[in-house]
Design a protein around this motif. Structure first.
Motif, PDB file in Angstrom:
ATOM      1  N   LEU A 130      15.944  -3.362   0.237  1.00 16.09           N
ATOM      2  CA  LEU A 130      17.300  -2.567   0.151  1.00 16.09           C
ATOM      3  C   LEU A 130      18.279  -3.494  -0.387  1.00 16.09           C
ATOM      4  N   PRO A 131      18.832  -3.237  -1.543  1.00 11.91           N
ATOM      5  CA  PRO A 131      20.056  -4.144  -2.009  1.00 11.91           C
ATOM      6  C   PRO A 131      21.447  -4.063  -1.225  1.00 11.91           C
ATOM      7  N   ILE A 132      21.962  -4.911  -0.802  1.00  9.20           N
ATOM      8  CA  ILE A 132      23.097  -4.964  -0.095  1.00  9.20           C
ATOM      9  C   ILE A 132      24.250  -5.308  -0.846  1.00  9.20           C
ATOM     10  N   MET A 133      25.283  -4.344  -1.021  1.00 10.07           N
ATOM     11  CA  MET A 133      26.383  -4.432  -1.712  1.00 10.07           C
ATOM     12  C   MET A 133      27.719  -4.403  -0.767  1.00 10.07           C
ATOM     13  N   ASP A 134      28.602  -5.642  -0.997  1.00  8.37           N
ATOM     14  CA  ASP A 134      29.711  -5.472  -0.329  1.00  8.37           C
ATOM     15  C   ASP A 134      30.914  -4.625  -1.122  1.00  8.37           C
ATOM     16  N   LEU A 135      31.120  -3.568  -0.253  1.00  3.13           N
ATOM     17  CA  LEU A 135      32.016  -2.192  -0.863  1.00  3.13           C
ATOM     18  C   LEU A 135      33.470  -3.006  -1.121  1.00  3.13           C
ATOM     19  N   ASN A 136      34.028  -3.662  -0.016  1.00  2.00           N
ATOM     20  CA  ASN A 136      35.158  -4.286  -0.382  1.00  2.00           C
ATOM     21  C   ASN A 136      35.109  -5.327  -1.472  1.00  2.00           C
ATOM     22  N   GLY A 137      34.355  -6.198  -1.541  1.00  2.00           N
ATOM     23  CA  GLY A 137      34.138  -7.087  -2.574  1.00  2.00           C
ATOM     24  C   GLY A 137      34.085  -6.276  -4.055  1.00  2.00           C
ATOM     25  N   TYR A 138      33.312  -5.276  -4.014  1.00  2.00           N
ATOM     26  CA  TYR A 138      33.254  -4.666  -5.461  1.00  2.00           C
ATOM     27  C   TYR A 138      34.502  -4.052  -5.675  1.00  2.00           C
ATOM     28  N   LEU A 139      35.445  -3.300  -4.712  1.00  2.00           N
ATOM     29  CA  LEU A 139      36.514  -2.732  -5.011  1.00  2.00           C
ATOM     30  C   LEU A 139      37.628  -3.698  -4.992  1.00  2.00           C
ATOM     31  N   HIS A 140      37.805  -4.397  -4.201  1.00  2.00           N
ATOM     32  CA  HIS A 140      39.085  -5.391  -4.247  1.00  2.00           C
ATOM     33  C   HIS A 140      38.731  -6.917  -4.630  1.00  2.00           C
ATOM     34  N   GLY A 141      37.662  -7.397  -4.749  1.00  4.66           N
ATOM     35  CA  GLY A 141      37.421  -8.563  -5.244  1.00  4.66           C
ATOM     36  C   GLY A 141      37.243  -9.601  -4.279  1.00  4.66           C
ATOM     37  N   ARG A 142      37.366  -9.210  -2.950  1.00  7.82           N
ATOM     38  CA  ARG A 142      37.568 -10.013  -1.708  1.00  7.82           C
ATOM     39  C   ARG A 142      36.274  -9.646  -0.925  1.00  7.82           C
ATOM     40  N   PRO A 143      35.373 -10.567  -0.395  1.00  7.78           N
ATOM     41  CA  PRO A 143      34.461 -10.081   0.171  1.00  7.78           C
ATOM     42  C   PRO A 143      34.800  -9.884   1.648  1.00  7.78           C
ATOM     43  N   ALA A 144      34.214  -8.851   2.402  1.00  8.24           N
ATOM     44  CA  ALA A 144      34.231  -8.692   3.598  1.00  8.24           C
ATOM     45  C   ALA A 144      33.779  -9.788   4.515  1.00  8.24           C
ATOM     46  N   LEU A 145      34.502  -9.911   5.680  1.00 12.07           N
ATOM     47  CA  LEU A 145      33.979 -10.953   6.611  1.00 12.07           C
ATOM     48  C   LEU A 145      33.186 -10.198   7.751  1.00 12.07           C
ATOM     49  N   PRO A 146      31.945 -10.541   7.580  1.00 12.72           N
ATOM     50  CA  PRO A 146      31.036 -10.032   8.683  1.00 12.72           C
ATOM     51  C   PRO A 146      31.345 -10.168  10.086  1.00 12.72           C
ATOM     52  N   GLY A 147      31.451  -9.147  10.934  1.00 12.35           N
ATOM     53  CA  GLY A 147      31.806  -9.247  12.477  1.00 12.35           C
ATOM     54  C   GLY A 147      30.963  -8.362  12.986  1.00 12.35           C
ATOM     55  N   ARG A 148      31.268  -8.103  14.422  1.00 11.57           N
ATOM     56  CA  ARG A 148      30.341  -7.592  15.175  1.00 11.57           C
ATOM     57  C   ARG A 148      30.280  -5.984  14.824  1.00 11.57           C
ATOM     58  N   LYS A 149      31.472  -5.507  14.103  1.00  7.24           N
ATOM     59  CA  LYS A 149      31.640  -4.133  13.860  1.00  7.24           C
ATOM     60  C   LYS A 149      30.986  -3.467  12.435  1.00  7.24           C
ATOM     61  N   THR A 150      30.725  -4.764  11.723  1.00  2.00           N
ATOM     62  CA  THR A 150      30.392  -4.587  10.284  1.00  2.00           C
ATOM     63  C   THR A 150      29.179  -3.560  10.443  1.00  2.00           C
ATOM     64  N   ARG A 151      28.890  -2.868   9.333  1.00  2.00           N
ATOM     65  CA  ARG A 151      27.707  -1.919   9.161  1.00  2.00           C
ATOM     66  C   ARG A 151      27.434  -1.965   7.749  1.00  2.00           C
ATOM     67  N   VAL A 152      26.313  -1.081   7.570  1.00  5.06           N
ATOM     68  CA  VAL A 152      25.886  -0.798   6.264  1.00  5.06           C
ATOM     69  C   VAL A 152      25.406   0.808   6.256  1.00  5.06           C
ATOM     70  N   LEU A 153      26.179   1.488   5.298  1.00  2.00           N
ATOM     71  CA  LEU A 153      25.760   2.569   4.802  1.00  2.00           C
ATOM     72  C   LEU A 153      24.945   2.648   3.866  1.00  2.00           C
ATOM     73  N   VAL A 154      23.816   3.190   4.068  1.00  2.00           N
ATOM     74  CA  VAL A 154      22.708   3.305   3.017  1.00  2.00           C
ATOM     75  C   VAL A 154      22.906   4.843   2.180  1.00  2.00           C
ATOM     76  N   ILE A 155      23.077   4.531   0.765  1.00  2.00           N
ATOM     77  CA  ILE A 155      23.085   5.700   0.231  1.00  2.00           C
ATOM     78  C   ILE A 155      21.577   5.645  -0.594  1.00  2.00           C
ATOM     79  N   ASN A 156      21.158   6.954  -1.108  1.00  3.41           N
ATOM     80  CA  ASN A 156      20.259   7.118  -2.066  1.00  3.41           C
ATOM     81  C   ASN A 156      20.333   8.213  -2.903  1.00  3.41           C
TER      82      ASN A 156
END
Length: 180
Positions: free
Chosen positions: A85-111
């Motif tokens: 599964l390729p993992i893409m940072d949505l905040n990094g893609y949209l704003h050019g700033r990577p999200a800082l992973p925390g305990r609430k960070t999740r991954v939404l899988v799209i197909n």
């Protein structure tokens, strides 16, 4: 016996009259409204909601391997139950700033149409229900980088929710060009 009581038609009329006088009224028809359902999530300060049928799965932030020669917003590739599964940072893609992973960070899988990806979001806010009268067609006051991916929005007591189309994202040429 009178002729009227032996007349079958008169007996049926009398029976119908007595049944109608003791009958209860039919239940009132209740209008059924269909709520719009979606997965609420947060990217930066923006609260968004994705259509329920566009999110295949929600994962905790997985371990992954970096992919050499990929753009900064490509976090890497993860092995999820034997599938890569390729993992893409949505905040990094949209704003050019990577999200800082925390305990609430999740991954939404799209197909969608062969685009099988995991999108890192800051937080998943759960299943959201919206009434048809809460829909707004023009979503104003949100970040300009989100606008191409917003189909419409909803406004309820907790504020504005933009409907983020995972399908539009998956069909965007810039998103598909993950290599440097």
């Amino acid at each position: 016996m009178s002729a009227e009581t032996t007349d079958p038609l008169a007996l049926l009329r009398d029976l119908e009259r007595r049944c109608r006088s003791h009958a209860r009224p039919l239940p009132s028809q209740v209008e059924i409204r269909e709520d719009w359902l979606g997965i609420g999530f947060r990217v930066g300060d923006s609260r968004l909601v994705a259509p329920l049928d566009e999110v295949a799965e929600i994962l905790t932030y997985p371990g992954f391997s970096k992919v050499p020669g990929s753009k900064e917003w490509v976090r890497g590739i993860a092995n999820v139950r034997g599938n890569l599964l390729p993992i893409m940072d949505l905040n990094g893609y949209l704003h050019g700033r990577p999200a800082l992973p925390g305990r609430k960070t999740r991954v939404l899988v799209i197909n969608h149409r062969g685009v099988f990806s995991g999108l890192v979001v800051d937080e998943v806010l759960g299943l959201k229900h919206f009434l048809p009268e809460q829909r707004i067609d023009e979503v104003e006051g949100v970040d300009d980088t989100l606008q191409p991916y917003l189909s419409h929005g909803f406004h309820n007591e907790s504020g504005l929710w933009g409907v983020f189309s995972m399908r539009r994202l998956a069909e965007t040429p810039q998103f598909l060009q993950a290599a440097v």
